[in-house]
Design a protein around this motif. Structure first.
Motif, short mmCIF file in Angstrom:
data_model
loop_
_atom_site.label_atom_id
_atom_site.label_comp_id
_atom_site.label_asym_id
_atom_site.label_seq_id
_atom_site.Cartn_x
_atom_site.Cartn_y
_atom_site.Cartn_z
N ALA A 199 0.82 -1.22 0.00
CA ALA A 199 0.00 0.00 0.00
C ALA A 199 0.85 1.27 0.00
O ALA A 199 0.32 2.37 -0.20
N ILE A 200 2.17 1.14 0.22
CA ILE A 200 3.05 2.31 0.19
C ILE A 200 3.31 2.70 -1.26
O ILE A 200 3.74 1.86 -2.06
N PRO A 201 3.07 3.93 -1.65
CA PRO A 201 3.28 4.34 -3.06
C PRO A 201 4.73 4.17 -3.49
O PRO A 201 5.65 4.52 -2.75
N THR A 202 4.92 3.63 -4.66
CA THR A 202 6.28 3.45 -5.18
C THR A 202 6.95 4.79 -5.46
O THR A 202 8.19 4.87 -5.46
N GLU A 203 6.16 5.84 -5.71
CA GLU A 203 6.74 7.15 -5.98
C GLU A 203 7.56 7.66 -4.81
O GLU A 203 8.54 8.39 -4.98
N VAL A 204 7.14 7.27 -3.58
CA VAL A 204 7.88 7.71 -2.40
C VAL A 204 9.28 7.10 -2.40
O VAL A 204 10.27 7.79 -2.11
N TYR A 205 9.37 5.82 -2.73
CA TYR A 205 10.68 5.16 -2.79
C TYR A 205 11.54 5.78 -3.89
O TYR A 205 12.75 5.99 -3.72
N GLU A 206 10.93 6.03 -5.05
CA GLU A 206 11.68 6.61 -6.17
C GLU A 206 12.21 7.99 -5.82
O GLU A 206 13.36 8.34 -6.16
N ALA A 207 11.40 8.78 -5.12
CA ALA A 207 11.86 10.11 -4.73
C ALA A 207 13.01 10.02 -3.74
O ALA A 207 13.97 10.80 -3.80
N ALA A 208 12.93 9.06 -2.81
CA ALA A 208 14.01 8.91 -1.83
C ALA A 208 15.30 8.48 -2.50
O ALA A 208 16.38 8.98 -2.16
N ARG A 209 15.20 7.54 -3.44
CA ARG A 209 16.42 7.08 -4.13
C ARG A 209 17.02 8.19 -4.97
O ARG A 209 18.25 8.32 -5.07
N SER A 210 16.16 9.01 -5.60
CA SER A 210 16.68 10.11 -6.41
C SER A 210 17.37 11.16 -5.54
O SER A 210 18.25 11.89 -6.02
N ASP A 211 17.00 11.22 -4.26
CA ASP A 211 17.66 12.16 -3.34
C ASP A 211 18.90 11.56 -2.71
O ASP A 211 19.55 12.19 -1.87
N GLY A 212 19.24 10.32 -3.07
CA GLY A 212 20.47 9.70 -2.59
C GLY A 212 20.32 8.89 -1.32
O GLY A 212 21.35 8.58 -0.68
N ALA A 213 19.12 8.55 -0.92
CA ALA A 213 18.93 7.77 0.31
C ALA A 213 19.37 6.32 0.07
O ALA A 213 19.08 5.74 -0.98
N ASN A 214 20.08 5.75 1.07
CA ASN A 214 20.47 4.36 0.96
C ASN A 214 19.34 3.46 1.48
O ASN A 214 18.29 3.94 1.92
N ARG A 215 19.57 2.15 1.44
CA ARG A 215 18.50 1.21 1.80
C ARG A 215 18.09 1.34 3.26
O ARG A 215 16.91 1.25 3.59
N TRP A 216 19.06 1.53 4.14
CA TRP A 216 18.73 1.65 5.57
C TRP A 216 17.92 2.92 5.83
O TRP A 216 16.97 2.91 6.62
N GLN A 217 18.27 4.01 5.18
CA GLN A 217 17.50 5.25 5.34
C GLN A 217 16.09 5.11 4.78
O GLN A 217 15.13 5.60 5.37
N ILE A 222 11.07 5.72 5.69
CA ILE A 222 9.88 5.62 4.84
C ILE A 222 9.07 4.37 5.17
O ILE A 222 7.89 4.46 5.51
N THR A 223 9.72 3.21 5.08
CA THR A 223 8.98 1.96 5.23
C THR A 223 8.36 1.82 6.62
O THR A 223 7.15 1.60 6.75
N LEU A 224 9.16 1.95 7.67
CA LEU A 224 8.64 1.76 9.03
C LEU A 224 7.57 2.78 9.41
O LEU A 224 6.52 2.40 9.94
N PRO A 225 7.78 4.10 9.15
CA PRO A 225 6.71 5.04 9.50
C PRO A 225 5.40 4.79 8.75
O PRO A 225 4.32 4.86 9.35
#
Length: 304
Positions: A199-217, A222-225
């Motif tokens: 149910a978590i939008p994939t756009e949120v993950y894509e935006a985080a990766r484009s900002d340079g966030a690593n998997r742990w971040q 994002i995932t836990l909250p």
């Protein structure tokens, strides 16, 4: 039904909406009636009977006599009650932590769609389709020192030099039971968490990766909250099921060895069907219900 007619021969405008509102209200009651009857017959009536039983000396055979509040007063005198409470809380804490960690790991493992992922999702969930009593008998057969296959296999692989007392000591009996619960419920909780992950939008993950966030971040920020409501549901189900644990201990360990795996529900069962004290068992049930409702209320407020 009396209609008020105006000089123009028309019915007032407010009458039709009022009639529709009453019609919808009746329809709502009719829709809710079957559920209300089921809840009343299967929940409210038995609950009222249990409360009434807890206020009486109610032998399994014989006449009930009012003795309130003696059944509640003698709860503390039950030799197994305090030990059962401490054991159940210990079991609940360990099981909830391990089950949440394993279920979350499995959900993250099968979250992304890729070839063959459906097989693993089905394989992880499949133990959840096995009845709890059947699962207990299955583990008892596998871990039995006389005819179980686990001990010979471990000895053949030189992992152990002698049979392991899987349910012969208090600690091993506890952790063997926890292994049974993990095998039985990890896939079910995985499915709950997988629903929340998808149910978590994939756009949120894509935006985080484009900002340079690593998997742990990405996982912690994002995932836990965003998974918090689903985690709250899983935790409430896990804690409730652990506090009401009965089948696994009754079938797998039978409360042994030396009453070291007696849960609170097993104390209720023994009072009712071994000591033939239904009133005392009902009092224990009411206390357990009140504690469970209070704990779930606190958990929902804290996790909301």
């Amino acid at each position: 039904m009396t209609l008020t007619i105006t000089r123009s021969g028309r019915r007032p405008a407010h009458t039709a909406p009022s009639a529709r509102w009453r019609s919808r209200k009746v329809q709502g009651w009719l829709y809710a009636a079957p559920t209300a009857v089921i809840v009343g017959v299967l929940f409210i009536a038995p609950l009222a009977l249990v409360v009434w039983m807890s206020l009486n000396r109610w032998p399994l055979l014989g006449q009930a006599t009012f003795n309130a509040p003696d059944n509640y007063r003698k709860i503390g005198e039950n030799p197994l009650f305090i030990d059962a409470v401490l054991f159940t809380l210990k079991y609940t804490a360990i099981t909830t932590v391990l089950l949440s960690a394993v279920a979350l790991g499995l959900a993250l493992l099968v979250q992304d769609r890729r070839p063959g992922i459906g097989f693993f999702r089905t394989a992880f969930f499949l133990p959840g389709a096995v009845g709890f009593a059947a699962a207990g008998l299955l583990f008892y057969g596998m871990l039995n020192n006389d005819f179980g296959p686990i001990d010979p296999l471990l000895q053949a692989l030189h992992v152990t030099s002698e049979p392991v007392k899987w349910i012969g000591t208090p600690n091993m009996a506890l952790f063997s039971t926890i292994a049974l619960v993990l095998w039985r419920f990890a896939g079910f909780n995985m499915l709950i968490l997988l629903t929340g992950l998808q149910a978590i939008p994939t756009e949120v993950y894509e935006a985080a990766r484009s900002d340079g966030a690593n998997r742990w971040q990405v996982f912690t920020k994002i995932t836990l909250p965003l998974l918090r409501p689903t985690l709250a549901l899983m935790l409430i189900l896990s804690v409730t099921g652990s506090l009401l644990a009965f089948d696994q201990f009754f079938v797998f360990t039978n409360g042994g060895p030396d009453n070291s795996t007696v849960s609170m529900v097993m104390v209720v069962y023994r009072d009712a069907f071994f000591r033939f004290d239904l009133g005392g068992a009902a009092a224990l049930s009411v206390v357990l219900l009140v504690a469970l409702v209070g704990l779930n209320t606190v958990m929902m407020r804290r996790l909301r």
